[in-house]
Design a protein around this motif. Structure first.
Motif, PDB file in Angstrom:
ATOM      1  N   ARG A 112       0.826  -1.180   0.000  1.00 20.50           N
ATOM      2  CA  ARG A 112       0.000   0.000   0.000  1.00 20.50           C
ATOM      3  C   ARG A 112       0.865   1.236   0.000  1.00 20.50           C
ATOM      4  NH1 ARG A 112      -4.328   2.639   0.724  1.00 20.50           N
ATOM      5  NH2 ARG A 112      -4.475   4.337   2.218  1.00 20.50           N
ATOM      6  N   THR A 149      -0.334   7.789   3.359  1.00 12.52           N
ATOM      7  CA  THR A 149      -0.796   6.610   2.652  1.00 12.52           C
ATOM      8  C   THR A 149      -1.738   7.036   1.538  1.00 12.52           C
ATOM      9  OG1 THR A 149      -2.512   6.338   4.304  1.00 12.52           O
ATOM     10  CG2 THR A 149      -0.534   5.035   4.586  1.00 12.52           C
ATOM     11  N   ASP A 155      -1.378  -5.898  13.422  1.00 15.59           N
ATOM     12  CA  ASP A 155      -0.685  -4.926  12.567  1.00 15.59           C
ATOM     13  C   ASP A 155       0.011  -3.890  13.441  1.00 15.59           C
ATOM     14  OD1 ASP A 155       0.277  -3.786  10.266  1.00 15.59           O
ATOM     15  OD2 ASP A 155      -1.633  -2.987   9.574  1.00 15.59           O
ATOM     16  N   ASP A 156       0.899  -3.134  12.816  1.00 20.92           N
ATOM     17  CA  ASP A 156       1.659  -2.141  13.571  1.00 20.92           C
ATOM     18  C   ASP A 156       0.809  -0.935  13.937  1.00 20.92           C
ATOM     19  OD1 ASP A 156       1.486  -1.310  10.915  1.00 20.92           O
ATOM     20  OD2 ASP A 156       3.616  -0.906  10.669  1.00 20.92           O
ATOM     21  N   ILE A 157       0.088  -0.387  12.952  1.00 22.34           N
ATOM     22  CA  ILE A 157      -0.567   0.898  13.206  1.00 22.34           C
ATOM     23  C   ILE A 157      -1.860   1.019  12.413  1.00 22.34           C
ATOM     24  CG2 ILE A 157       0.849   2.049  11.433  1.00 22.34           C
ATOM     25  CD1 ILE A 157       0.929   4.517  13.321  1.00 22.34           C
ATOM     26  N   ASP A 207      -3.887   3.688  10.829  1.00 24.36           N
ATOM     27  CA  ASP A 207      -3.766   5.078  10.392  1.00 24.36           C
ATOM     28  C   ASP A 207      -5.058   5.443   9.666  1.00 24.36           C
ATOM     29  OD1 ASP A 207      -2.937   7.527   9.440  1.00 24.36           O
ATOM     30  OD2 ASP A 207      -1.196   6.804   8.352  1.00 24.36           O
ATOM     31  N   SER A 208      -5.064   5.366   8.337  1.00 26.28           N
ATOM     32  CA  SER A 208      -6.309   5.642   7.609  1.00 26.28           C
ATOM     33  C   SER A 208      -7.287   4.469   7.740  1.00 26.28           C
ATOM     34  CB  SER A 208      -6.003   5.877   6.129  1.00 26.28           C
ATOM     35  OG  SER A 208      -5.657   4.659   5.514  1.00 26.28           O
ATOM     36  N   GLY A 209      -6.762   3.289   8.051  1.00 28.61           N
ATOM     37  CA  GLY A 209      -7.605   2.112   8.211  1.00 28.61           C
ATOM     38  C   GLY A 209      -7.811   1.309   6.936  1.00 28.61           C
ATOM     39  N   HIS A 210      -7.275   1.786   5.817  1.00 25.32           N
ATOM     40  CA  HIS A 210      -7.482   1.082   4.544  1.00 25.32           C
ATOM     41  C   HIS A 210      -6.931  -0.342   4.591  1.00 25.32           C
ATOM     42  CE1 HIS A 210      -7.927   5.252   2.921  1.00 25.32           C
ATOM     43  NE2 HIS A 210      -8.942   4.645   2.357  1.00 25.32           N
ATOM     44  N   THR A 211      -5.745  -0.475   5.161  1.00 27.44           N
ATOM     45  CA  THR A 211      -5.095  -1.785   5.211  1.00 27.44           C
ATOM     46  C   THR A 211      -5.934  -2.771   6.022  1.00 27.44           C
ATOM     47  OG1 THR A 211      -2.953  -0.672   5.138  1.00 27.44           O
ATOM     48  CG2 THR A 211      -2.948  -2.984   5.798  1.00 27.44           C
ATOM     49  N   LYS A 228      -3.793   6.044  15.397  1.00 34.09           N
ATOM     50  CA  LYS A 228      -3.788   7.506  15.303  1.00 34.09           C
ATOM     51  C   LYS A 228      -5.213   7.988  15.543  1.00 34.09           C
ATOM     52  CE  LYS A 228       0.275   7.916  12.371  1.00 34.09           C
ATOM     53  NZ  LYS A 228       0.843   8.244  11.036  1.00 34.09           N
ATOM     54  N   PHE A 250       4.167  11.198  12.156  1.00 33.73           N
ATOM     55  CA  PHE A 250       4.783  10.040  11.521  1.00 33.73           C
ATOM     56  C   PHE A 250       5.799   9.434  12.471  1.00 33.73           C
ATOM     57  CE2 PHE A 250       7.342   7.468   8.736  1.00 33.73           C
ATOM     58  CZ  PHE A 250       6.360   6.851   7.987  1.00 33.73           C
ATOM     59  N   VAL A 251       5.593   8.176  12.810  1.00 36.12           N
ATOM     60  CA  VAL A 251       6.466   7.526  13.797  1.00 36.12           C
ATOM     61  C   VAL A 251       7.290   6.402  13.172  1.00 36.12           C
ATOM     62  CG1 VAL A 251       5.096   8.089  15.835  1.00 36.12           C
ATOM     63  CG2 VAL A 251       4.521   6.058  14.503  1.00 36.12           C
TER      64      VAL A 251
HETATM   65  P1  IMP Z   1      -3.418   2.596   6.920  1.00 32.79           P
HETATM   66  O1  IMP Z   1      -3.371   4.022   6.464  1.00 32.79           O
HETATM   67  O2  IMP Z   1      -4.204   2.438   8.197  1.00 32.79           O
HETATM   68  O3  IMP Z   1      -3.875   1.674   5.831  1.00 32.79           O
HETATM   69  O4  IMP Z   1      -1.921   2.193   7.282  1.00 32.79           O
HETATM   70  C1  IMP Z   1      -1.133   1.551   6.332  1.00 32.79           C
HETATM   71  C2  IMP Z   1       0.255   1.241   6.759  1.00 32.79           C
HETATM   72  O5  IMP Z   1       0.988   2.457   6.642  1.00 32.79           O
HETATM   73  C3  IMP Z   1       0.505   0.777   8.194  1.00 32.79           C
HETATM   74  O6  IMP Z   1       0.341  -0.618   8.348  1.00 32.79           O
HETATM   75  C4  IMP Z   1       1.955   1.160   8.349  1.00 32.79           C
HETATM   76  O7  IMP Z   1       2.800   0.152   7.847  1.00 32.79           O
HETATM   77  C5  IMP Z   1       2.057   2.412   7.505  1.00 32.79           C
HETATM   78  N1  IMP Z   1       2.027   3.615   8.366  1.00 32.79           N
HETATM   79  C6  IMP Z   1       0.981   4.402   8.662  1.00 32.79           C
HETATM   80  N2  IMP Z   1       1.339   5.396   9.490  1.00 32.79           N
HETATM   81  C7  IMP Z   1       2.667   5.207   9.740  1.00 32.79           C
HETATM   82  C8  IMP Z   1       3.643   5.902  10.555  1.00 32.79           C
HETATM   83  O8  IMP Z   1       3.376   6.899  11.263  1.00 32.79           O
HETATM   84  N3  IMP Z   1       4.899   5.390  10.533  1.00 32.79           N
HETATM   85  C9  IMP Z   1       5.251   4.290   9.798  1.00 32.79           C
HETATM   86  N4  IMP Z   1       4.388   3.617   9.045  1.00 32.79           N
HETATM   87  C10 IMP Z   1       3.104   4.069   9.015  1.00 32.79           C
END
Ligand code: IMP
Ligand code: MG
Length: 184
Positions: free
Chosen positions: A74, A81, A104-106, A108-112, A136, A157-158
């Motif tokens: 992604r 993202t 999962d690690d984080i 964020d937008s939740g798409h994953t 987040k 961003f971490v």
């Molecule tokens: P999503 O936006 O929730 O789909 O997050 C997608 C992926 O983006 C996460 O599984 C992380 O691998 C990566 N990601 C999102 N935010 C961060 C961040 O602050 N630091 C590092 N990776 C991030």
């Protein structure tokens, strides 16, 4: 020879001791939910960001489990993202009729997480829950909640403890905020 990671961090957001403490608590929370079930749990981990968290978390679980790994593509080299989410490598475990915990690690937008949940739900698991180390708070969508959350964080961003920027910093033991000028 190699770059010093400390120099690239604006601040440490969550120090390693707090991470360890919280991961142990998460292990106990997860054990409370799954501990009485007779069916073996399948952990479905999303690579690569979750690896350090995963390794620590599963060693806090006091019951039998199996580990499945999946790669979702992604996000490449950027700090925001965008674009399509797709499965690059699928789970190596059959989850039909099994209790499944996605790690999962984080969030964020939740798409994953949304896409992974959708795809795994189609395979008829007995239950499907999610666990993320970080969420987040301001950005995560209201209609997609993780069942287990390590830490709620602000929208920064971490890196570190598995999380990367452009493939780097995964091996930093704390969770830190990258200096914005490094990715601006
Ligand atoms: P999503 O936006 O929730 O789909 O997050 C997608 C992926 O983006 C996460 O599984 C992380 O691998 C990566 N990601 C999102 N935010 C961060 C961040 O602050 N630091 C590092 N990776 C991030
Ligand atoms: Mg990830």
């Amino acid at each position: 020879m190699t770059g010093r990671m400390e120099a690239d961090l604006a601040k440490i957001l969550i120090p390693r001791e707090r991470i360890q403490q919280r991961v142990q608590e998460l292990g106990r929370e997860i054990a409370r939910v799954y501990g009485e079930q007779s069916e073996e749990l399948v952990i479905a981990a999303i690579l690569s960001g979750s690896i350090i968290f995963l390794a620590d978390l599963i060693r806090c679980l006091p019951f039998k489990m199996k580990l499945g790994l999946m790669t979702v593509s992604r996000y490449r080299g950027a700090t925001t993202t965008g674009g399509e989410t797709h499965l690059v490598q699928d789970l190596n475990e059959d989850i039909s009729g099994r209790h499944v915990l996605v790690v999962d690690d984080i969030l964020d937008s939740g798409h994953t997480l949304r896409e992974v949940k959708r795809q795994l739900a189609e395979r008829g698991p007995a239950s499907l829950r999610t666990c993320v180390l970080l969420r987040k708070t301001a950005k995560a969508p209201k209609d997609l909640n993780a069942d287990f959350v390590g830490f709620e964080i602000e929208d920064v961003f971490v890196v570190g403890y598995g999380l990367d920027y452009d493939g780097q910093y995964r091996n930093w033991p704390d969770i830190g905020v990258l200096r914005p000028e490094l990715y601006a």
